[in-house]
Design a protein around this motif. Sequence first.
Motif, mmCIF file in Angstrom:
data_model
loop_
_atom_site.group_PDB
_atom_site.id
_atom_site.type_symbol
_atom_site.label_atom_id
_atom_site.label_comp_id
_atom_site.label_asym_id
_atom_site.label_seq_id
_atom_site.Cartn_x
_atom_site.Cartn_y
_atom_site.Cartn_z
ATOM 1 N N ASP A 199 0.808 -1.218 0.000
ATOM 2 C CA ASP A 199 0.000 0.000 0.000
ATOM 3 C C ASP A 199 0.843 1.272 0.000
ATOM 4 N N GLU A 200 2.158 1.128 0.053
ATOM 5 C CA GLU A 200 3.055 2.286 0.066
ATOM 6 C C GLU A 200 3.242 2.830 -1.353
ATOM 7 N N PRO A 201 3.628 4.109 -1.476
ATOM 8 C CA PRO A 201 3.942 4.665 -2.807
ATOM 9 C C PRO A 201 5.097 3.883 -3.439
ATOM 10 N N ILE A 202 5.185 3.938 -4.756
ATOM 11 C CA ILE A 202 6.196 3.143 -5.466
ATOM 12 C C ILE A 202 7.609 3.511 -5.040
ATOM 13 N N ALA A 203 7.863 4.764 -4.661
ATOM 14 C CA ALA A 203 9.203 5.151 -4.197
ATOM 15 C C ALA A 203 9.572 4.377 -2.941
ATOM 16 N N ALA A 204 8.659 4.256 -2.004
ATOM 17 C CA ALA A 204 8.920 3.514 -0.764
ATOM 18 C C ALA A 204 9.052 2.020 -1.051
ATOM 19 N N GLN A 205 8.242 1.512 -1.973
ATOM 20 C CA GLN A 205 8.352 0.097 -2.342
ATOM 21 C C GLN A 205 9.704 -0.180 -2.996
ATOM 22 N N THR A 206 10.141 0.727 -3.865
ATOM 23 C CA THR A 206 11.434 0.566 -4.532
ATOM 24 C C THR A 206 12.563 0.596 -3.513
ATOM 25 N N GLU A 207 12.487 1.515 -2.569
ATOM 26 C CA GLU A 207 13.519 1.613 -1.528
ATOM 27 C C GLU A 207 13.619 0.315 -0.726
ATOM 28 N N ARG A 208 12.482 -0.243 -0.335
ATOM 29 C CA ARG A 208 12.500 -1.493 0.452
ATOM 30 C C ARG A 208 13.056 -2.639 -0.391
ATOM 31 N N ALA A 209 12.647 -2.735 -1.654
ATOM 32 C CA ALA A 209 13.149 -3.809 -2.523
ATOM 33 C C ALA A 209 14.663 -3.680 -2.704
ATOM 34 N N LEU A 210 15.146 -2.451 -2.898
ATOM 35 C CA LEU A 210 16.591 -2.248 -3.063
ATOM 36 C C LEU A 210 17.350 -2.466 -1.758
ATOM 37 N N ASP A 211 16.760 -2.105 -0.626
ATOM 38 C CA ASP A 211 17.392 -2.410 0.668
ATOM 39 C C ASP A 211 17.554 -3.924 0.825
ATOM 40 N N ASN A 212 16.530 -4.674 0.424
ATOM 41 C CA ASN A 212 16.618 -6.137 0.480
ATOM 42 C C ASN A 212 17.721 -6.645 -0.441
ATOM 43 N N LEU A 213 17.768 -6.103 -1.640
ATOM 44 C CA LEU A 213 18.785 -6.496 -2.609
ATOM 45 C C LEU A 213 20.184 -6.213 -2.059
ATOM 46 N N MET A 214 20.379 -5.039 -1.494
ATOM 47 C CA MET A 214 21.688 -4.674 -0.942
ATOM 48 C C MET A 214 22.066 -5.560 0.241
ATOM 49 N N ALA A 215 21.091 -5.985 1.039
ATOM 50 C CA ALA A 215 21.361 -6.880 2.168
ATOM 51 C C ALA A 215 21.844 -8.242 1.673
ATOM 52 N N VAL A 216 21.241 -8.732 0.607
ATOM 53 C CA VAL A 216 21.669 -10.011 0.032
ATOM 54 C C VAL A 216 23.091 -9.885 -0.504
ATOM 55 N N LEU A 217 23.366 -8.816 -1.226
ATOM 56 C CA LEU A 217 24.717 -8.606 -1.758
ATOM 57 C C LEU A 217 25.737 -8.445 -0.634
ATOM 58 N N ALA A 218 25.376 -7.712 0.411
ATOM 59 C CA ALA A 218 26.295 -7.466 1.530
ATOM 60 C C ALA A 218 26.694 -8.762 2.220
ATOM 61 N N ASP A 219 25.841 -9.761 2.171
ATOM 62 C CA ASP A 219 26.173 -11.049 2.782
ATOM 63 C C ASP A 219 27.408 -11.666 2.133
ATOM 64 N N GLU A 220 27.691 -11.247 0.896
ATOM 65 C CA GLU A 220 28.879 -11.704 0.172
ATOM 66 C C GLU A 220 29.918 -10.591 0.054
ATOM 67 N N GLU A 221 29.754 -9.536 0.872
ATOM 68 C CA GLU A 221 30.657 -8.386 0.860
ATOM 69 C C GLU A 221 30.682 -7.686 -0.499
ATOM 70 N N ALA A 222 29.515 -7.661 -1.142
ATOM 71 C CA ALA A 222 29.348 -6.948 -2.406
ATOM 72 C C ALA A 222 28.409 -5.768 -2.160
ATOM 73 N N GLY A 223 28.433 -4.815 -3.076
ATOM 74 C CA GLY A 223 27.582 -3.642 -2.955
ATOM 75 C C GLY A 223 27.143 -3.155 -4.305
ATOM 76 N N PRO A 224 26.526 -1.982 -4.357
ATOM 77 C CA PRO A 224 25.995 -1.466 -5.623
ATOM 78 C C PRO A 224 27.065 -1.303 -6.702
ATOM 79 N N GLU A 225 28.291 -1.034 -6.297
ATOM 80 C CA GLU A 225 29.379 -0.867 -7.271
ATOM 81 C C GLU A 225 29.738 -2.174 -7.970
ATOM 82 N N ASP A 226 29.294 -3.305 -7.428
ATOM 83 C CA ASP A 226 29.585 -4.621 -7.999
ATOM 84 C C ASP A 226 28.473 -5.132 -8.908
#
Length: 126
Positions: free
Chosen positions: A44-71
């Motif tokens: 029910d959140e605006p798409i900006a908030a939904q995008t932020e949460r989805a990307l936070d999840n994505l970054m958490a998965v990458l961080a588990d392997e010590e990767a980030g947006p630059e990778d």
Amino acid sequence: MKRIIDTDDAPAAVGAYSQATTNGDLIFTAGQIPLTPNGDVLDDEPIAAQTERALDNLMAVLADEEAGPEDVLKVTVFLDDIDDFEAMNDTYADYFDDEPPARSAVEVAALPKGVGVEIEAIATLE
């Protein structure tokens, strides 16, 4: 050899899939939706908030392997309404502002749990 990536900092897989897999060189993430690690759906959140949460999840998965947006090499964004592209893109740019990855963004008929966006990525560990 394939290895499963699993972190408590992102929502658990809700089906027969993994949060991500790696072969030691590349990470392939599952699509991340605006679902909190506790299981709260932000449909029910605006798409900006939904995008932020989805990307936070994505970054958490990458961080588990010590990767980030630059990778991140490639991102695919699925939107249930392509008219949300601009709002999604504004939030997305906050995560990938310097040398952004290749990206596709497509409209789909529906997404899991009635959310407005799902985002997946391929990243390098080199």
